[in-house]
Design a protein around this motif. Structure first.
Motif, mmCIF file in Angstrom:
data_model
loop_
_atom_site.group_PDB
_atom_site.id
_atom_site.type_symbol
_atom_site.label_atom_id
_atom_site.label_comp_id
_atom_site.label_asym_id
_atom_site.label_seq_id
_atom_site.Cartn_x
_atom_site.Cartn_y
_atom_site.Cartn_z
ATOM 1 N N HIS A 145 3.714 1.772 -1.091
ATOM 2 C CA HIS A 145 4.425 1.882 -2.360
ATOM 3 C C HIS A 145 3.794 2.052 -3.613
ATOM 4 C CE1 HIS A 145 8.073 -0.084 -0.198
ATOM 5 N NE2 HIS A 145 8.205 1.232 -0.285
ATOM 6 N N HIS A 146 2.583 2.155 -3.365
ATOM 7 C CA HIS A 146 1.574 2.511 -4.643
ATOM 8 C C HIS A 146 1.653 4.025 -4.697
ATOM 9 C CE1 HIS A 146 -2.087 3.351 -6.731
ATOM 10 N NE2 HIS A 146 -1.997 2.116 -6.945
ATOM 11 N N HIS A 147 1.818 4.195 -6.050
ATOM 12 C CA HIS A 147 2.346 5.638 -6.569
ATOM 13 C C HIS A 147 1.053 6.615 -5.844
ATOM 14 C CE1 HIS A 147 -0.443 4.824 -10.095
ATOM 15 N NE2 HIS A 147 -0.628 6.115 -10.144
ATOM 16 N N LEU A 200 0.763 -1.050 -0.060
ATOM 17 C CA LEU A 200 -0.077 0.081 0.253
ATOM 18 C C LEU A 200 0.758 1.139 0.100
ATOM 19 C CD1 LEU A 200 -2.906 1.045 0.465
ATOM 20 C CD2 LEU A 200 -2.495 1.165 2.750
ATOM 21 N N PHE A 250 -0.240 6.382 -3.093
ATOM 22 C CA PHE A 250 -0.443 6.238 -1.487
ATOM 23 C C PHE A 250 -0.119 7.807 -0.743
ATOM 24 C CE2 PHE A 250 1.349 5.940 2.807
ATOM 25 C CZ PHE A 250 0.429 5.270 3.303
#
Lengths: 512, 377
Positions: free
Chosen positions: B12-14, B10, B16
């Motif tokens: 590391h989602h762009h 989560l 976030f």
């Protein structure tokens, strides 16, 4: 020529970069009043040796003796103060300042903290005059052509070893490829200056990729290969063939058995024909024919014009003379698009700067050329795209076999395969490979060479450029030999063609 | 047991970090405005702070979405604020000349004229950048400076006020209980996403921005792509210009869209698109624009003195940018949140590592939440 005591002696020089030996136990000596060539192919360790000498790199082993005293330079400035001056390929001066200011920048004559401008100009003029140059020292440097700027850089460096004016305190002058962007007349002017400095007792270390220049101006040469010393010779004692053999370093006889396996005469009809194609400063006009299914190899030393020739055939640089016909139709070659439209593909030798888009994924990098050809309105359907990408990842064994991986994180060999895949899915008629095996591991090297052979069997023409002569001989039907930015010979490969024949042609510039 | 890895995926989602910042900013408002999240239905329209943020943020979202594509090619467009002014000025002055200002045909024509002018501005920018090789910051500076003058010429230096019901709808009207501009934004964003991701345009834009020379050698017609993105960016700015002038029923050549280019660039950067070009994220930009708008709203709700609100804004922007920096996160929160490809365990000394991985998120959230509040006091 040999005088009893060298001014500079480097013994057992070792330099490592993160565990990799760039120089292992190199000896080098330089006598006063001589011009000494440092020879070797790219990556042989020439620049490393120069940078160790001039204090850019620290030493990992060995000793440097200058004038009989052991020295250790912590910075280029220290080397300069000890009397070792360097002029690099690119002119590192300020074009907006005057010639006089450039010569004395950083050590202007001052009184009470103020620069004595009159004295500065007078002494600069005296210096230029003494070296027999006709330069107005008050003019801005930018008003002179590059060649004169180069001379000014030399004047500046020979004057740094001492105080203003008077005799030169520079004992050693290092010229790292000063001639690469000069024309013939300009080179002669540079040589005149070099000879004058030599007569004044300066020891000159000269690096150039042009063999003729070495033989014209140098007295002695030291040859490096893979970071080791191959030998030191008087120029008069070693002919050009011998020198090239020393630099490339293969026992010529060993190679001869390798190349006759790939010799096949059954190439098809003419595919590409270049007539008088040339670009000033890059490569002299040349004629070249490439047949269907033919592998044409280009041999020649670095800087001989191999890459420049390839770039013209792809429209990467615009030719200023000549014409190209591909499949009977003339192609304008004013941009890569023209060549791509005619079925030409080009893998640059500079993978990082001219090939990959590092932020994009393996899949995106692979489909880029095909997508560019289709235009932005016609995306490749996802299923077809994934199938193509998977097919080429498998065929070329790209690792990791993950199309979502960022291509910047792959190893050199796998990056090269990604670029090959990018062009192969466009099914080109002519594939230009510029140093496809440079900097990649042995396994990948062999795979790529096998691939070239099988592509050629399937009828694709390949223009193959490699520094390693064995590779060129192994794969090519025809070998184009380049020297000093000229295509000097085109030799049909055959059992009688030996590497030594090619080397002779490279060295002599003629093919009987 | 899978919580840490899921949390890792989560974080590391762009989207976030931009989203986290947005949520934090929204939460900051609650102590000052307890009913901040409530949405009321009044007279068939939805009202509430959240609706207002989207409504007032609409022009910024539009401009920032266009800006995203320009920035992805490695360029920048400073002229969008001036384009906003020109478009509004042209549309309003045309409408004000009409006998019946509410006639639909006249309003549509006015919008067409305004948007056409925007497209011309975009073509000019694209021509200078792609054909003449002028650096984008300089090329677009020309219209940024001259464009406001043009807008003033169109309006004769006056603020033109109009009274047109159809025109009012774009930026101030309601449809299906929601502000109409929200639908405009939704449509433009949807079109942009479709245009970039359903065609190959997005890939080619990212390629041009990621490595211009490699793109040339692969046969991408990068000039054409660049001209397209500048035109698209100007068109988005034009729609924003219609929206802003519609919302106030007036064209103000001097102040319409003033400094919106800087907010838009900021929104793009907060959204995770690098100013160096390459990878871009439309979704990130929308979140980024909402962050900027929420920030503006927050400044008013918590009562920062108007004289100092730019200082406050700058301070928050610095915090946001630091939060986006992997290096900074690694230093402050430990490697877990910093290095993208680094080791799993936090190894940076000085980081308050709670020991149990599950405890880390709440701790970190507390730390980050504290940061903007400290700026308040």
């Amino acid at each position: 020529m040999a005088e009893p005591r060298p001014v500079l002696e480097m013994t057992g020089i070792v330099k490592e970069f993160s565990g990799v030996r760039a120089l292992s136990g190199v000896d080098f000596r330089l006598f006063p009043g001589e011009i000494h060539a440092l020879m070797g192919e790219n990556g042989a360790g020439k620049s490393t040796l120069i940078k160790v000498l001039t204090g850019v790199y620290s030493l990992d082993g060995g000793t440097i003796t200058l004038d009989g005293k052991s020295v250790l330079f912590g910075s280029p400035l220290q080397a300069q103060q000890a009397g070792i001056s360097t002029v690099y390929q690119e002119v590192n001066l300020c074009p907006n300042l005057s010639v006089a200011e450039n010569i004395f920048i950083g050590r202007e004559p001052t009184r009470a903290g103020r620069i004595q401008w009159k004295r500065l100009r007078r002494e600069a003029a005296e210096l230029v005059d003494r070296l027999g140059l006709d330069i107005d020292v008050t003019a801005p440097l930018s008003s002179y052509p590059l060649a004169v700027q180069q001379l000014v850089a030399i004047v500046r460096s020979v004057s740094t070893g001492d105080n203003l004016g008077g005799g030169s305190g520079t004992k050693v002058l290092v010229l790292d490829e000063p001639t690469s962007s000069l024309d013939r007349g300009e080179v002669q002017e540079l040589f005149r200056l070099m000879r004058q400095l030599k007569d004044e007792g300066v020891a000159i270390l000269f690096v150039s990729h042009f063999l003729d220049q070495i033989y014209e101006v140098c007295d002695r040469m030291t040859v490096l290969r893979n970071g080791t010393l191959v030998g030191e010779h008087m120029v008069a004692d070693l002919d050009q063939v011998g020198l090239v053999q020393l630099m490339i370093g293969k026992e010529l006889d060993q190679l001869e058995e390798l190349h006759d396996q790939q010799l096949r005469a059954d190439v098809g009809e003419s595919l590409l024909h270049a007539e008088g194609l040339g670009r000033v400063g890059a490569i002299d006009p040349f004629d070249l024919e490439i047949k269907k299914g033919e592998v044409v190899g280009l041999a020649g030393l670095l800087g001989s014009g191999r890459t420049e020739l390839a770039r013209l055939l792809f429209g990467a640089d615009q030719p200023d003379s000549g014409k190209v016909t591909i499949g009977g139709k003339q192609v304008s070659m004013s941009a890569p698009n023209d060549a791509i439209g005619a079925g030409v593909a080009f893998c640059s030798e500079n993978r990082k700067t001219e090939g990959l888009v590092p932020d994009l994924t393996v899949r995106e990098n692979i489909i880029l050329a095909l997508q560019a050809a289709r235009g932005w309105t016609r995306p490749i359907p996802a299923s077809q795209r994934d199938e193509l990408v998977a097919k080429y990842i498998k065929a070329l064994d790209i690792r990791p076999a993950n199309p979502e991986a960022r291509v910047g994180q792959l190893s050199g060999g796998n990056q090269q395969k990604v670029l090959l895949a990018r062009w192969l899915i466009t099914q080109p008629k002519l594939l230009i490979l510029d140093e496809p095996t440079r900097g990649i591991d042995v396994g990948a090297k062999a795979e790529i060479q096998k691939l070239v052979v099988s592509l050629s069997e399937d009828g694709m023409s390949v223009l193959y450029i490699a520094a390693e002569l064995e590779e060129v001989l192994r794969l090519s039907h025809t070998i184009g030999v380049l020297r000093d930015r000229r295509l000097v010979a085109q030799i049909a490969n055959g059992p009688e063609i030996t590497p030594s024949r090619i080397l002779e042609t490279i060295a002599s510039g003629e093919h009987e | 047991m899978s919580t840490p890895s899921r949390w890792r995926a989560l974080t590391h989602h762009h989207l976030f970090w931009p989203t986290a910042v947005l949520v934090l900013l929204l939460l900051v408002n609650v102590p000052f405005t307890p009913d901040f999240f409530s949405i009321k239905m009044t007279g068939g329209h939805l009202y509430g702070s959240l609706v207002s943020i989207v409504l007032f943020g609409s022009p910024l979202i539009l401009v920032a979405v266009g800006m995203t594509l320009v920035i992805a090619t490695g360029g920048i467009d400073l002229s969008v604020g001036a384009v906003v002014a020109i478009t509004g000025a042209l549309a309003c002055s045309y409408i004000s000349d009409q006998a019946d200002q509410s006639a639909l045909s006249g309003v549509l024509l006015a919008m067409g004229i305004g948007l056409l002018a925007a497209v011309v501005c975009g073509l000019w920018n694209g021509f200078l950048v792609a054909r003449m090789g002028i650096q984008p910051i300089i090329a677009t500076l020309i219209i940024m400076v001259a464009g406001r003058g043009v807008a003033q010429l169109i309006t004769d230096g006056q603020i033109i006020t109009i009274n047109s019901e159809p025109y009012k709808l774009i930026g101030g009207g309601y449809w299906l209980t929601l502000p109409f501009s929200i639908f405009v934004v939704a449509v433009v964003v949807a079109i942009t996403v479709a245009l970039t991701r359903k065609t190959a345009l997005g890939l080619l834009v990212e390629s041009v921005g990621g490595n211009a020379e490699a793109s040339r050698l692969v046969g991408i017609r990068s000039r054409r792509i660049k001209i397209m993105v500048y035109v698209f960016c100007a068109l988005c700015a034009g729609i924003a210009g219609l929206m802003i002038s519609s919302n106030t029923s007036a064209a103000d050549g001097n102040n319409a869209g003033l400094w919106i280019e800087l907010d838009a660039i900021l929104a793009v950067v907060i959204g995770g698109t690098s100013l160096l070009g390459g990878r871009f994220s439309i979704g990130g930009t929308v979140v980024g624009a909402l962050v900027i708008q929420t920030l503006t709203t927050t400044i008013y709700t918590i009562g920062v003195p108007t004289q100092t609100n730019l200082v406050f804004k700058a301070a928050v922007v610095i915090v946001v940018c630091l939060l986006q920096s992997p290096k900074f996160r690694a230093k402050v929160f430990g490697a877990k949140f910093g290095a993208r490809f680094g080791p799993k365990s936090g190894s940076t000394p000085g980081a308050k590592d709670g020991g149990k991985p599950a405890a880390a998120p709440s701790e970190t959230a507390a730390t980050t939440e504290a940061a903007p509040q400290m700026e308040v006091s």
